[in-house]
Design a protein around this motif. Structure first.
Motif, PDB file in Angstrom:
ATOM      1  N   ARG A  85       0.921  -1.132   0.017  1.00  0.00           N
ATOM      2  CA  ARG A  85       0.006   0.140   0.151  1.00  0.00           C
ATOM      3  C   ARG A  85       0.672   1.506  -0.007  1.00  0.00           C
ATOM      4  N   HIS A  88       2.207   2.050  -3.331  1.00  0.00           N
ATOM      5  CA  HIS A  88       1.137   2.448  -4.209  1.00  0.00           C
ATOM      6  C   HIS A  88       0.713   4.079  -3.812  1.00  0.00           C
ATOM      7  N   PHE A 133      -6.708   9.068 -11.843  1.00  0.00           N
ATOM      8  CA  PHE A 133      -6.398   7.892 -10.948  1.00  0.00           C
ATOM      9  C   PHE A 133      -6.200   8.381  -9.620  1.00  0.00           C
ATOM     10  N   GLY A 137      -8.799   7.210  -6.611  1.00  0.00           N
ATOM     11  CA  GLY A 137      -8.246   6.285  -5.400  1.00  0.00           C
ATOM     12  C   GLY A 137      -8.333   6.850  -4.004  1.00  0.00           C
ATOM     13  N   PRO A 141      -9.911   4.705   0.605  1.00  0.00           N
ATOM     14  CA  PRO A 141      -9.899   4.221   2.024  1.00  0.00           C
ATOM     15  C   PRO A 141     -10.953   4.922   2.922  1.00  0.00           C
ATOM     16  N   HIS A 189     -11.607   3.597 -10.841  1.00  0.00           N
ATOM     17  CA  HIS A 189     -10.002   3.552 -10.635  1.00  0.00           C
ATOM     18  C   HIS A 189      -9.321   2.229 -11.114  1.00  0.00           C
TER      19      HIS A 189
HETATM   20  C1  HEM Z   1      -1.683   5.844 -12.650  1.00  0.00           C
HETATM   21  C2  HEM Z   1      -2.109   4.731 -11.650  1.00  0.00           C
HETATM   22  C3  HEM Z   1      -2.465   4.784 -10.439  1.00  0.00           C
HETATM   23  C4  HEM Z   1      -2.417   5.771  -9.471  1.00  0.00           C
HETATM   24  C5  HEM Z   1      -1.662   7.298  -9.591  1.00  0.00           C
HETATM   25  C6  HEM Z   1      -3.066   5.382  -8.163  1.00  0.00           C
HETATM   26  C7  HEM Z   1      -3.495   6.267  -7.022  1.00  0.00           C
HETATM   27  C8  HEM Z   1      -4.126   5.819  -5.989  1.00  0.00           C
HETATM   28  C9  HEM Z   1      -4.140   6.688  -4.836  1.00  0.00           C
HETATM   29  C10 HEM Z   1      -3.646   8.090  -4.666  1.00  0.00           C
HETATM   30  C11 HEM Z   1      -4.801   5.805  -3.863  1.00  0.00           C
HETATM   31  C12 HEM Z   1      -5.174   6.288  -2.567  1.00  0.00           C
HETATM   32  C13 HEM Z   1      -3.959   5.936  -1.508  1.00  0.00           C
HETATM   33  C14 HEM Z   1      -4.284   5.954  -0.211  1.00  0.00           C
HETATM   34  O1  HEM Z   1      -4.525   7.117   0.383  1.00  0.00           O
HETATM   35  O2  HEM Z   1      -4.583   4.935   0.651  1.00  0.00           O
HETATM   36  C15 HEM Z   1      -5.112   4.689  -4.535  1.00  0.00           C
HETATM   37  C16 HEM Z   1      -5.757   3.515  -3.983  1.00  0.00           C
HETATM   38  C17 HEM Z   1      -5.938   2.341  -4.530  1.00  0.00           C
HETATM   39  N1  HEM Z   1      -5.815   1.903  -5.731  1.00  0.00           N
HETATM   40 FE1  HEM Z   1      -4.506   2.838  -6.999  1.00  0.00          FE
HETATM   41  N2  HEM Z   1      -3.475   4.052  -8.490  1.00  0.00           N
HETATM   42  C18 HEM Z   1      -3.280   3.593  -9.833  1.00  0.00           C
HETATM   43  C19 HEM Z   1      -3.751   2.499 -10.212  1.00  0.00           C
HETATM   44  C20 HEM Z   1      -4.301   1.592  -9.896  1.00  0.00           C
HETATM   45  C21 HEM Z   1      -4.629   0.298 -10.438  1.00  0.00           C
HETATM   46  C22 HEM Z   1      -4.263  -0.187 -11.735  1.00  0.00           C
HETATM   47  C23 HEM Z   1      -5.308  -0.566  -9.577  1.00  0.00           C
HETATM   48  C24 HEM Z   1      -5.922  -2.002  -9.440  1.00  0.00           C
HETATM   49  C25 HEM Z   1      -6.235  -2.595 -10.762  1.00  0.00           C
HETATM   50  C26 HEM Z   1      -5.528   0.234  -8.314  1.00  0.00           C
HETATM   51  C27 HEM Z   1      -6.054  -0.010  -7.147  1.00  0.00           C
HETATM   52  C28 HEM Z   1      -6.297   0.590  -6.083  1.00  0.00           C
HETATM   53  C29 HEM Z   1      -6.978   0.307  -4.700  1.00  0.00           C
HETATM   54  C30 HEM Z   1      -7.626  -1.106  -4.337  1.00  0.00           C
HETATM   55  C31 HEM Z   1      -6.883   1.213  -3.673  1.00  0.00           C
HETATM   56  C32 HEM Z   1      -7.366   1.290  -2.497  1.00  0.00           C
HETATM   57  C33 HEM Z   1      -6.597   0.831  -1.313  1.00  0.00           C
HETATM   58  C34 HEM Z   1      -5.635   1.733  -0.475  1.00  0.00           C
HETATM   59  O3  HEM Z   1      -6.240   3.047  -0.539  1.00  0.00           O
HETATM   60  O4  HEM Z   1      -4.734   1.616  -0.058  1.00  0.00           O
HETATM   61  N3  HEM Z   1      -4.849   1.366  -8.268  1.00  0.00           N
HETATM   62  N4  HEM Z   1      -4.593   4.514  -5.769  1.00  0.00           N
END
Ligand code: HEM
Ligand code: FES
Lengths: 345, 83, 138
Positions: A85, A88, A133, A137, A141, A189
């Motif tokens: 996480r 990511h 994205f 995203g 949470p 997302h």
């Molecule tokens: C350019 C690509 C991507 C960017 C910039 C991005 C950005 C983000 C951000 C900013 C969060 C919030 C993190 C947090 O504060 O917890 C997030 C969460 C998440 N993203 Fe992405 N993401 C991208 C690609 C993807 C892809 C391709 C997937 C799945 C196929 C994905 C699945 C998730 C999931 C399940 C979460 C929720 C879990 C969490 O918040 O830790 N993301 N993403």
């Protein structure tokens, strides 16, 4: 063994074109070559986001009752959940920065000039996708901060006449940000945006192979170039290794936090702010009436998008000081608004 | 390069993990990531070493390669003729 | 010939697109049942305090004024939708998102918001306090 394998595919697929391309592809060398690394770095970071994102999606639950809990579970219980996480989370921040740098560097080198207009437009659209994205995203949470950030975000289009309210409703999926919004943002997302991103990035990168790297006008007399395979690729790889090392250092020092779960009837807490890359929009919204703020930003984005067609001088390979100044003004505005937002609470 | 490691160690020695106690402590995180970071930095070093030793060989200036890139006007054929 | 083909394709596309767009826009909920909600009992809230609740799927607030009477408004900031905070030091609402301020009547005291907060009707029946949409819009 290797020979036979290559031979096998060569007979069936004719790799000679590929081989010729690999042999001929080269990257120009000059004073500003440094900026050529950011495109490759962006590609690397997006790959990282897709891998870690898919892993996160295995545990994530897009339901207001479980979303926050599932992220907490990933952080606290799942083995190396904090690592995945946090990569990511930090990867998203790095990616936004790298794509911005990539865009402004190509802007100031006037790399958008003929024949690369379509590459430029694809690039601006890709930046939009990256920001989309992060926006979608961010809600996942289901924290207080993510909830109100999404509220402001989905309500912003409603300023637009005629279609605005409709767009807001489609993003919200209900009368207010809630369960329906969460599933919509999740689908965007993890399904819609990745598909779009892969499509646009493929086109963008393919075109960059067709045209090769653009050389800024000021360096046009330089004829030096290095081969892409393996010389430039090795440099690229070195940048990726360094980038990943810094990313991991941030992940170790500052793992992604998790704010309190939102209580949708409680008021927005004092002092909330968006992530750094949206601060300039935030500060603009605070200082100007929303129609002017959003109207101006929309207009600027449209101009930015079609800049290759406006900058006729650059297309004729002439200096275009006006557009350099315009880009500088945009950059200065964004940076000063960001600083202002940091200074005022 | 070393900056990364130094800052990691500095933070490590000064941090009293203010984050949720239930995620792995700094020491645990550090023990896992540091070896990887070191390997990455070594990798980077050797890649750069290879780049520079390679390019100090005479093949470095590659004026001969056909190159559509040199002029940004997209007229591949024309440039190729010139080269 | 090409026109007929093109027209056919356009009709098929429209036939696919229309349900998709309708599918995307959320069905409107009947608000009739919810247009009056129970919020709290009398005598529970102290003077100069506020209670937040959900009304018409949006955040709303019930305030007990210093003089003991009740007033209720939508708590959804008319700027970009954050939930406004009741400030007991002076009886007004503050929005933390971009700093808008609203008087206890809902009137805008400070921008960037332009429109006032909609006011709801408070009715007390027995020990129970209800909030409803005004018959005539305020
Ligand atoms: C350019 C690509 C991507 C960017 C910039 C991005 C950005 C983000 C951000 C900013 C969060 C919030 C993190 C947090 O504060 O917890 C997030 C969460 C998440 N993203 Fe992405 N993401 C991208 C690609 C993807 C892809 C391709 C997937 C799945 C196929 C994905 C699945 C998730 C999931 C399940 C979460 C929720 C879990 C969490 O918040 O830790 N993301 N993403
Ligand atoms: S949302 Fe309340 S001031 Fe912007």
């Amino acid at each position: 063994m290797k020979q036979r394998l290559v031979g096998f595919f060569d007979e069936r697929m004719d790799l000679s074109a590929l081989r010729r391309w690999a042999k001929e592809k080269s990257v120009p060398q000059h004073k500003h070559s440094f900026w050529y690394y950011f495109g490759g770095l962006a590609l690397f970071l997006i790959t990282l986001q897709i891998i870690t994102g898919i892993l996160l999606a295995l545990y994530y639950s897009p339901n207001p009752a479980y979303a926050h809990e599932s992220v907490k579970y990933v952080m606290e219980t799942v083995k190396y959940g904090w690592l995945i996480r946090s990569i990511h989370f930090w990867g998203a921040n790095f990616l936004v920065a790298v794509v911005f740098i990539h865009m402004f560097s190509t802007y100031f080198m006037k790399a958008y000039r003929k024949p690369r207009e379509v590459m430029w437009i694809l690039g601006v659209l890709i930046l939009g996708l990256v920001l989309a994205f992060t926006f979608t995203g961010y809600l996942l949470p289901w924290t207080t901060l993510s909830y109100f950030a999404t509220k402001v975000g989905v309500n912003t289009p409603s300023i637009m006449p005629i279609l605005g309210r409709f767009i807001t409703r489609i993003m919200e999926g209900g009368r207010d940000v809630g369960a329906a919004t969460l599933t919509r943002m999740f689908t965007l997302h993890t399904v819609i945006l990745p598909l779009l991103a892969v499509l646009l990035i493929t086109l963008h990168v393919l075109l960059s192979q067709v045209f090769g790297s653009s050389v800024p006008l000021s360096q046009a007399n330089k004829r030096e170039a290095i081969k892409f395979f393996p010389n430039f690729l090795m440099r690229d790889a070195a940048v990726w290794a360094g980038g990943l090392a810094i990313l991991l250092a941030m992940v170790t020092m500052f793992p992604a936090g998790l704010g309190p779960k939102v209580n949708p009837v409680m008021p927005a807490p004092v002092g909330i702010k968006p992530e750094w890359y949206f601060l300039f929009v935030f500060e603009t919204l605070r200082r100007f009436p929303e129609t002017i703020a959003i109207g101006t930003i929309t207009l600027a984005v449209l101009v930015w998008l079609i800049v290759p067609f406006l900058d006729r001088r650059a297309s004729r390979n002439q200096k275009s000081t006006f557009f350099t100044l315009f880009g500088a003004a945009v950059l200065v505005y964004m940076i000063s608004m960001t600083i202002l937002a940091y200074l005022t609470t | 390069m070393l900056l990364v490691i130094i800052s990691l160690i500095l933070v490590g020695t000064s941090a009293n993990d203010s984050l949720a106690a239930s995620i792995p402590s700094f020491a645990q995180r550090f023990n896992f990531t540091l070896p990887l970071i070191v390997v990455l930095l070594i990798l980077m070093f050797f890649l750069l070493l290879k780049v520079y030793t390679r390019e100090s060989q005479p093949s470095r200036s590659q004026k001969g390669i056909s190159d559509s890139n040199v002029k940004g006007d997209g007229s591949k054929e024309k440039v190729r003729e010139k080269v | 010939m090409n026109r007929i083909l093109g027209g056919g394709v356009a009709i098929v596309a429209a036939y696919i697109l229309y349900p998709v767009i309708r599918f995307l826009s959320p069905p409107s909920v009947a608000l009739g049942e919810q247009s009056k909600v129970f919020v709290t009992d009398t005598g529970i809230m102290k003077r100069n305090t506020a209670k937040y609740f959900k009304f018409l799927d949006e955040p709303a607030v019930l305030v007990r004024l210093p003089n003991g009477t009740y007033t209720s408004l939508s708590a959804k900031c008319t700027h970009l939708g954050c939930t406004v905070q009741f400030r007991s030091d002076g009886d007004y609402f503050h929005c933390a998102c971009h700093g808008s301020e609203f008087a206890i009547t809902g009137k805008v005291m400070r921008g960037p918001a332009v429109l006032p907060l909609p006011k709801y009707q408070v009715s007390v029946s027995g020990e129970k306090i209800f909030v409803s949409v005004p018959i005539e819009p305020a």
